[in-house]
Design a protein around this motif. Structure first.
Motif, PDB file in Angstrom:
ATOM      1  N   TYR A  65       0.822  -1.213   0.000  1.00  0.00           N
ATOM      2  CA  TYR A  65       0.000   0.000   0.000  1.00  0.00           C
ATOM      3  C   TYR A  65       0.862   1.273   0.000  1.00  0.00           C
ATOM      4  O   TYR A  65       0.421   2.311   0.487  1.00  0.00           O
ATOM      5  CB  TYR A  65      -0.952  -0.010   1.201  1.00  0.00           C
ATOM      6  CG  TYR A  65      -2.131  -0.947   1.030  1.00  0.00           C
ATOM      7  CD1 TYR A  65      -3.213  -0.597   0.216  1.00  0.00           C
ATOM      8  CD2 TYR A  65      -2.179  -2.188   1.666  1.00  0.00           C
ATOM      9  CE1 TYR A  65      -4.297  -1.448   0.054  1.00  0.00           C
ATOM     10  CE2 TYR A  65      -3.263  -3.047   1.503  1.00  0.00           C
ATOM     11  CZ  TYR A  65      -4.322  -2.672   0.699  1.00  0.00           C
ATOM     12  OH  TYR A  65      -5.404  -3.519   0.524  1.00  0.00           O
ATOM     13  N   CYS A  79      -0.507   4.514  -1.399  1.00  0.00           N
ATOM     14  CA  CYS A  79      -1.762   5.025  -0.823  1.00  0.00           C
ATOM     15  C   CYS A  79      -1.486   5.898   0.394  1.00  0.00           C
ATOM     16  O   CYS A  79      -0.607   5.598   1.190  1.00  0.00           O
ATOM     17  CB  CYS A  79      -2.668   3.874  -0.395  1.00  0.00           C
ATOM     18  SG  CYS A  79      -3.059   2.747  -1.734  1.00  0.00           S
ATOM     19  N   LEU A 131      -6.814   1.982   6.416  1.00  0.00           N
ATOM     20  CA  LEU A 131      -6.387   0.631   6.037  1.00  0.00           C
ATOM     21  C   LEU A 131      -6.899  -0.317   7.117  1.00  0.00           C
ATOM     22  O   LEU A 131      -6.614  -0.129   8.304  1.00  0.00           O
ATOM     23  CB  LEU A 131      -4.863   0.563   5.939  1.00  0.00           C
ATOM     24  CG  LEU A 131      -4.257  -0.817   5.685  1.00  0.00           C
ATOM     25  CD1 LEU A 131      -4.719  -1.397   4.356  1.00  0.00           C
ATOM     26  CD2 LEU A 131      -2.728  -0.752   5.745  1.00  0.00           C
ATOM     27  N   GLY A 190      -8.188   0.066   1.703  1.00  0.00           N
ATOM     28  CA  GLY A 190      -8.101  -1.351   1.393  1.00  0.00           C
ATOM     29  C   GLY A 190      -8.005  -2.169   2.660  1.00  0.00           C
ATOM     30  O   GLY A 190      -8.064  -1.631   3.769  1.00  0.00           O
ATOM     31  N   GLU A 203      -5.764  -7.371   0.090  1.00  0.00           N
ATOM     32  CA  GLU A 203      -4.437  -7.945  -0.138  1.00  0.00           C
ATOM     33  C   GLU A 203      -4.126  -8.880   1.019  1.00  0.00           C
ATOM     34  O   GLU A 203      -4.124  -8.468   2.174  1.00  0.00           O
ATOM     35  CB  GLU A 203      -3.381  -6.831  -0.201  1.00  0.00           C
ATOM     36  CG  GLU A 203      -3.618  -5.797  -1.285  1.00  0.00           C
ATOM     37  CD  GLU A 203      -3.238  -6.276  -2.681  1.00  0.00           C
ATOM     38  OE1 GLU A 203      -2.674  -7.397  -2.787  1.00  0.00           O
ATOM     39  OE2 GLU A 203      -3.509  -5.552  -3.647  1.00  0.00           O
TER      40      GLU A 203
END
Lengths: 189, 189
Positions: free
Chosen positions: A46, A49, A121, A149, A173
């Motif tokens: 990530y 991000c 996250l 995510g 993920e």
């Protein structure tokens, strides 16, 4: 993540009914060195991000979430499981069905700590049916927060969790995805 | 620890009945940078001791315990609160009385992860009556493990917890000791 897969093969225990126990290093006793490697990997995944908050759910997600937060330089918020009936208006609340226990419980976070300014996250140790993650996403959306995510340690790829999360528009993920555990033999994707 | 005391003064909220809420940085939302400073301080305090395991209790102790474990290069074990009546012989079990909720609950750890080879540092966020810590010490002693000491973030010095832990022969080190919270004003020792 090879290191995690190797560890699951070495120390994970498979029981009938597709039950995987990893309580020697992940969710009862925790190998903090391994958690560090996992946190670094989540940061790599990530890295593009903006993340300003990590959200998890008590209890076994908290360790991974805190170690991971060090790589994102952000605070951790953990959602609480509660049986209290009369929750004040000070919390966002959602319901999560436990696949393992066949029960439904309330999950809350204080409104004070989740807002439209947050890019979240979500971190958790396991993904199977995805009910806990869907609950956490719901809490974020009630708050107007953006869900960047989900970062999962171990995903049971033969259960629909990942697809269900994608279906609500959220990226998942997982560091280790198990495709099957038939006859006690773990096959990774 | 000046940094923690300052943070309690700045962000802690005092309610009638000597209730201190620190859920913006310690036990709901967690400031991982602060936890890191606290972990380093625990390492300084217990630098002369061999510690090969950190024990805490779910849920709010887990974050501090994991961050602290990085300084000791050891795993974390968290005791689980359970209501399951029929626990197998695979766990050490003790009972803890909740001062806040007026209830008693069972606390367990797997026998697999606690033994006479362990030198245990117990970490928790709060110390008041000391019931949770006494339970964790009991679990260690059932396993024949040595309790090196306890590391506490915030101690309510006007409650008897610290004395009760000392009375069973265990060292307690708290990063912030509150002597009084009368009229909403926090006085540190």
């Amino acid at each position: 993540m090879v290191l995690l897969e190797e560890r699951i093969r070495k120390d994970g225990k498979v029981y009938p009914g597709s039950i995987l126990k990893v309580d020697s290093f992940l969710n009862h006793q925790m190998d903090v060195t391994l958690l560090n490697d996992m946190g670094r990997e989540f940061k790599n995944i990530y890295s593009d991000c903006e993340v300003n908050k990590i959200l998890t759910i008590e209890a076994s997600g908290i360790g991974i979430a805190c170690i991971t937060a060090q790589f994102f330089n952000c605070p951790v918020l953990f959602a609480k499981k509660t049986k209290t009936k009369n929750i004040s208006g000070m919390v966002y609340k959602t319901q999560v069905k436990s696949y393992t226990h066949g029960t439904t419980y309330d999950v809350i976070v204080s409104k004070e700590f989740l807002s439209k300014n947050d890019k979240v996250l979500i971190i958790d140790d396991f993904l199977a049916e995805g009910n806990a993650l869907l609950g956490l996403i719901d809490l974020c959306r009630q708050a107007g927060a953006e869900v960047v995510g989900c970062g999962i340690a171990i995903e049971k790829g033969f259960q629909p969790g990942s697809q269900r999360i994608n279906n609500v528009g959220v990226r998942v993920e997982s560091l280790a995805v198990i495709d099957s555990m038939d006859d006690g033999e773990i096959k990774f994707r």
